[in-house]
Structures are given as C-alpha cells and as structure tokens.
Enzyme design. Structure first.
Site, PDB file in Angstrom:
ATOM      1  N   CYS A  84      58.919 -12.930  28.679  1.00 13.90           N
ATOM      2  CA  CYS A  84      59.695 -11.913  29.400  1.00 13.90           C
ATOM      3  C   CYS A  84      60.935 -12.439  30.108  1.00 13.90           C
ATOM      4  CB  CYS A  84      58.794 -11.220  30.426  1.00 13.90           C
ATOM      5  SG  CYS A  84      57.438 -10.344  29.653  1.00 13.90           S
TER       6      CYS A  84
HETATM    7  N1  LIG Z   1      53.116 -10.714  27.403  1.00 14.17           N
HETATM    8  C1  LIG Z   1      53.465 -10.124  28.525  1.00 14.17           C
HETATM    9  O1  LIG Z   1      53.030 -10.522  29.593  1.00 14.17           O
HETATM   10  C2  LIG Z   1      54.404  -8.938  28.556  1.00 14.17           C
HETATM   11  C3  LIG Z   1      54.624  -8.301  29.792  1.00 14.17           C
HETATM   12  C4  LIG Z   1      55.447  -7.198  29.829  1.00 14.17           C
HETATM   13  C5  LIG Z   1      56.053  -6.725  28.679  1.00 14.17           C
HETATM   14  N2  LIG Z   1      55.842  -7.357  27.485  1.00 14.17           N
HETATM   15  C6  LIG Z   1      56.481  -6.785  26.321  1.00 14.17           C
HETATM   16  O2  LIG Z   1      55.516  -6.197  25.465  1.00 14.17           O
HETATM   17  C7  LIG Z   1      55.885  -6.355  24.100  1.00 14.17           C
HETATM   18  C8  LIG Z   1      54.778  -7.044  23.323  1.00 14.17           C
HETATM   19  O3  LIG Z   1      54.604  -8.344  23.852  1.00 14.17           O
HETATM   20  P1  LIG Z   1      53.284  -9.181  23.673  1.00 14.17           P
HETATM   21  O4  LIG Z   1      53.369 -10.280  24.648  1.00 14.17           O
HETATM   22  O5  LIG Z   1      52.086  -8.307  23.653  1.00 14.17           O
HETATM   23  O6  LIG Z   1      53.514  -9.740  22.178  1.00 14.17           O
HETATM   24  P2  LIG Z   1      52.459 -10.489  21.236  1.00 14.17           P
HETATM   25  O7  LIG Z   1      53.249 -11.364  20.342  1.00 14.17           O
HETATM   26  O8  LIG Z   1      51.348 -11.051  22.051  1.00 14.17           O
HETATM   27  O9  LIG Z   1      51.815  -9.303  20.391  1.00 14.17           O
HETATM   28  C9  LIG Z   1      52.505  -8.566  19.470  1.00 14.17           C
HETATM   29  C10 LIG Z   1      51.547  -8.154  18.356  1.00 14.17           C
HETATM   30  O10 LIG Z   1      52.244  -7.259  17.504  1.00 14.17           O
HETATM   31  C11 LIG Z   1      51.910  -7.559  16.170  1.00 14.17           C
HETATM   32  N3  LIG Z   1      52.961  -7.017  15.335  1.00 14.17           N
HETATM   33  C12 LIG Z   1      54.181  -7.527  15.062  1.00 14.17           C
HETATM   34  N4  LIG Z   1      54.874  -6.683  14.285  1.00 14.17           N
HETATM   35  C13 LIG Z   1      54.090  -5.612  14.066  1.00 14.17           C
HETATM   36  C14 LIG Z   1      54.241  -4.417  13.343  1.00 14.17           C
HETATM   37  N5  LIG Z   1      55.366  -4.150  12.676  1.00 14.17           N
HETATM   38  N6  LIG Z   1      53.219  -3.555  13.322  1.00 14.17           N
HETATM   39  C15 LIG Z   1      52.079  -3.815  13.985  1.00 14.17           C
HETATM   40  N7  LIG Z   1      51.868  -4.933  14.697  1.00 14.17           N
HETATM   41  C16 LIG Z   1      52.862  -5.815  14.722  1.00 14.17           C
HETATM   42  C17 LIG Z   1      51.749  -9.051  16.146  1.00 14.17           C
HETATM   43  O11 LIG Z   1      50.938  -9.475  15.055  1.00 14.17           O
HETATM   44  C18 LIG Z   1      51.068  -9.303  17.493  1.00 14.17           C
HETATM   45  O12 LIG Z   1      49.663  -9.242  17.390  1.00 14.17           O
HETATM   46  C19 LIG Z   1      57.202  -7.108  24.117  1.00 14.17           C
HETATM   47  O13 LIG Z   1      58.259  -6.182  24.101  1.00 14.17           O
HETATM   48  C20 LIG Z   1      57.185  -7.796  25.460  1.00 14.17           C
HETATM   49  O14 LIG Z   1      58.482  -8.053  25.946  1.00 14.17           O
HETATM   50  C21 LIG Z   1      55.021  -8.461  27.402  1.00 14.17           C
END
Ligand SMILES: NC(=O)c1ccc[n+]([C@@H]2O[C@H](COP(=O)([O-])OP(=O)(O)OC[C@H]3O[C@@H](n4cnc5c(N)ncnc54)[C@H](O)[C@@H]3O)[C@@H](O)[C@H]2O)c1
Length: 449
Positions: free
Chosen positions: A280
């Site tokens: 982030c």
């Molecule tokens: N990790 C955090 O603490 C956090 C906090 C706030 C916001 N976010 C936001 O949330 C979003 C997701 O982040 P995250 O940390 O969960 O990511 P992550 O990489 O942990 O998870 C993403 C998942 O999406 C899957 N994926 C990718 N493309 C896909 C598709 N086309 N269809 C279906 N699944 C698909 C991947 O295989 C993976 O399992 C991002 O925008 C991030 O900025 C994350």
C-alpha cells in the site's frame, strides 16, 4: 395484475441482503479478499470466492488458509457447513447477488498505475452480469476509477448502472498483523453510483462489519483511501528525515517521538524505519500523482516523501559501512551481514516491496555476503523485482552462527525473534527499529540507524 403480483413476490437484492439469502462473490482471494469472504460467510451470506489461481481455490476448499488473518480451522468449518467455497470458474458469478472485486492494483515499472487486473475482472463480470446485482470495487485506486473505468466496461453488457445493476466503491483498510482491528471491526467507507447502489452497498457491509461510513460519491471514497495512505507516507518520510538530522546532532529520534507523543493533542507518533514496504504505502500515493497530471497538478508532498523513503535503505547501508569500518576495520565488500526480518512489517510473512530485499540487493551489489533470518519466511518466494533471491532460506539463529557475522541488521521487529540471543552473540547490531532499546537491551555493540 398477475404479473405485477409475481414481480412483487420476487425478492429484490435488498430483501435478499436483509434475509441473508444473498450470495456473495468475492473476487481475488488474497490479503484483502479472503478475510472479507470469511467475514461475509460468518455474517450469514453463502459466499463464493473467485481466484484465477486454481491452486489457491483448491487449498481453500480443503480448509487450508494461506493468509495469517484467517485461521484454517475457521475456514474448514465454513467449508464444511457449505457457507464458503472457492472456485476458478467465473461462470458462477451469475449466481451471486453481491460481487466484490479485491484484485491487485500495482505500479508498472515506470511507476504508473497498473489497472490491468481491475479491467480484466470488470470484463469477466460484464460477461456474466445480470439485473439486480451489486458490484463493489475494493482495490485501492485513483479517484474516479469506479465510474470512469469499471462502469463503462460493465455497461458494455447492455445493462445500465443504477437501473439494472448497482455499482459502488468501498476501500479496504486492513492492517495485517494487527490483532485489535480486523475486517469486521474497522469502519467501512462506502459510496454507490447513485442512491440505490449506495443503499445496497450500505446494507451489505452493514451486515458484515460493525460500522459503515457513507460518503457522497465513489470518487470521494477512493480519495479517502488514497488520503489515508498519503498521510502515512508523508509522516513516515518526515520522521525518517528527522532521524537523519537528529542522528547527526547526537539526538535519539525515538526518544524525541515518544516524549512528543505524551502531548495530549496535536501530535500523532510515526516511527522511522529502513524504508517503506508492503502493497500500500509505497504504491498507492502514486496513483494520485498519476491522476493529478490530468489536471495539470503535481503532488509535491507525495514525490518528496517518495524520495526520502526510497533513500532510507541507502542511509542504513552507509551507517552500517561506517560502523564496520570504525569498530572492526572491515569494508562492506569483505563483510558477512545477517538481515533480521524479511517481511515488510512485524509479525507478518508478507515480503511485498520489503525494504529487506532492497537492503539485500544493495549489500550484494557492494560485494558483501548476506543471509537472512525471519521466523515467518522460511524461504524466499518468487518476486517480480528480486528474482535472484528466490529459494534463499532463512538461517537458524544460534550463538556460533551469530558470532560469525560482522553485523546483524535488524530490519523487521518481529516479536518472535530471539533478541536476547542476538544481543549476546552479535559483534555489531544495526537496529533500524529501536527494538533492542524497547526491550531493554543496552550495549556498546548496538547502533541505531
Ligand atoms: N494487503 C493489504 O493490507 C491491503 C490493504 C488495503 C488495501 N489493499 C488493496 O486491496 C487490493 C488487493 O490487495 P491484496 O493485498 O489482497 O492482494 P493479493 O495479491 O494478496 O491478492 C490478490 C488476489 O487476486 C488474485 N487475482 C489476480 N488477478 C485476478 C483476476 N483477474 N481474477 C481473480 N483473481 C485474481 C490473485 O491470485 C490473488 O490471490 C489492492 O488494490 C490493494 O492495494 C490491500
């Protein structure tokens, strides 16, 4: 008349959410999506998790969690009770009443927003979209994405937002490793494209989390999330800069911050570190930078914070180099260095954008020999930027091993690390987190940086 009566008997999405008959579909089962899916299932919604990674889906269906915030036992119970299952078959989106998008939003190599995951997901949803569905974007992104990017793609289906289907944005605010605040206890900011979408999104999240905060437009909700992350990035950069200045003056920045934090108003403590990490803070602010250019505006605070935070690993290396030279007359190229903590923050296993990797890279570039120890990371998984470290294993901490390194460099202050052992057997400890002092270890071989 009969048709009208029949139409009135068909439950609306509002009814289905209220009665917990709605099926929730969560797309992207990572750090954000999986805890949300579990929370939705626990709130009483039959929940289907979607991920392009079929192996992840299979593991989840076997009751095996790969995310720290979700216990395998809880997951297995939900699977056994048929309240949650995962799939890679996106045709099942058609049975969902609520669809939440939690896919990654990284930066490209040129540090520009990479919305390809969001766009691809929106296209997949569009192919299965039906009347009455609520679609929510949770991925962090620039203000305007929901209405300018997602909405037109969904409307290519021929259905209209606000009339046939409903669209909203609700940012994820998780803090991995934080035991006090979890998905359900963190207030959820929500905004729909129009009043019906807002009402539906508020009803859905109201059922899942303790508190919903409604704002006027999806772009406002998108700006809320970016503002929170810009605030952190800028404040961390400020204390990082102060660390360098106070260090030159012989003043301990951590002592300053802790004392300043006793002021009951107008001050909020942020702590310096070896550089920014995670998915982030190093990334999201630049989504705003990119969008601002469209308005002929520059995000100077964000750029400056980025410069300062990106320079921190270099500062840490220069402090390590000075101390090795001064105390052991050893050059960096001849030094053996142990990095303590590979994850980007304490008590988690996530190594995305971790400053430890940047430090390993810098040390290797200077010819140093470098190992790492992390109780949460046994082996370095594949990463986009640091492929050469893939497969490297965490070394075990023991007295002889520690004494064999010229320096131990504390990058991540995991609680599970044996600091007493490190204090006793390391020749030099460079502490970028002030963890040794916080734990009461004081000795001449500890050096803050
Ligand atoms: N990790 C955090 O603490 C956090 C906090 C706030 C916001 N976010 C936001 O949330 C979003 C997701 O982040 P995250 O940390 O969960 O990511 P992550 O990489 O942990 O998870 C993403 C998942 O999406 C899957 N994926 C990718 N493309 C896909 C598709 N086309 N269809 C279906 N699944 C698909 C991947 O295989 C993976 O399992 C991002 O925008 C991030 O900025 C994350």
């Amino acid at each position: 008349m009969t048709m009208l009566r029949e139409a009135m008997l068909v439950p609306t999405t509002t009814d289905k959410i209220a009665n917990r008959e709605a099926v929730a579909g969560i797309i992207g089962l990572g750090y954000v999506g999986l805890p949300l899916a579990v929370a939705a299932a626990r709130a009483g919604f039959r929940t289907i998790g979607f991920d392009i990674d079929a192996e992840k889906a299979a593991r989840l269906n076997a009751g095996e969690s790969y995310i720290g915030a979700v216990a395998s036992e809880d997951l297995a119970n939900l699977v056994a009770e048929d309240r949650f299952r995962a799939t890679s078959d996106f045709a099942e989106l058609a049975v969902c009443d609520v669809i939440v998008i939690c896919v990654p939003t990284p930066l490209s190599k040129q540090r520009e927003p990479d919305l390809s995951f969001v766009v691809e997901t929106a296209r997949t949803i569009a192919a299965h979209l039906r009347k009455g569905q609520l679609v929510v974007l949770e991925s962090t992104t620039w203000p305007g994405t929901t209405e300018e990017v997602v909405k037109p793609i969904l409307e290519e289906s021929g259905l209209k937002s606000g009339r046939d289907f409903f669209l909203a944005f609700s940012p994820e605010r998780g803090d991995p490793g934080n035991a006090r605040y979890r998905t359900v206890t963190i207030p959820k900011v929500v905004a729909g494209d129009g009043p019906q979408a807002s009402a539906l999104a508020e009803a859905f999240y109201g059922a899942v989390v303790e508190r919903v905060v409604a704002v006027s437009t999806p772009a406002t909700a998108e700006a809320v999330k970016i503002t929170e992350n810009v605030f952190r990035a800028v404040n961390i950069a400020l204390v990082n800069e102060l660390k360098i200045i106070y260090d030159a003056m012989g003043i301990d920045v951590w002592e300053v911050i802790d004392a300043a934090a006793t002021k009951p108003f107008g001050f909020m403590p942020f702590y310096p570190g070896p550089g920014l990490g995670g998915h982030c803070i190093p990334i999201d602010p630049f989504y705003l930078t990119w969008k601002s250019r469209e308005y002929g505006l520059t995000t100077r605070f964000i750029e400056l914070a980025g410069q300062i935070n990106l320079a921190m690993p270099h500062y840490v290396i220069s402090r390590l180099e000075q101390e090795l030279d001064r105390r052991q007359q050893v050059s960096l190229s001849a030094a053996r260095v142990l990095i303590l903590g590979l994850a980007y923050k304490k008590n988690v296993s996530d190594i995305r954008e971790s400053p430890s990797l940047a430090l390993m890279e810098l040390l290797r570039g200077r010819g140093a020999s470098v190992d790492f120890h992390d109780p949460y990371v046994e082996i370095i998984p594949p990463t986009r930027e640091h492929a050469q470290f893939q497969g490297r294993k965490s070394v075990t901490l023991n007295p002889e091993g520690l004494a064999g390194y010229n320096a131990a460099l504390i990058v991540t202050d995991h609680d599970a690390t044996d600091y007493a052992l490190i204090a006793e057997h390391s020749r030099l400890i460079i502490d970028t987190r002030n963890v040794m002092a916080r734990r009461g270890f004081a000795s001449a071989n500890i050096c803050k940086a």
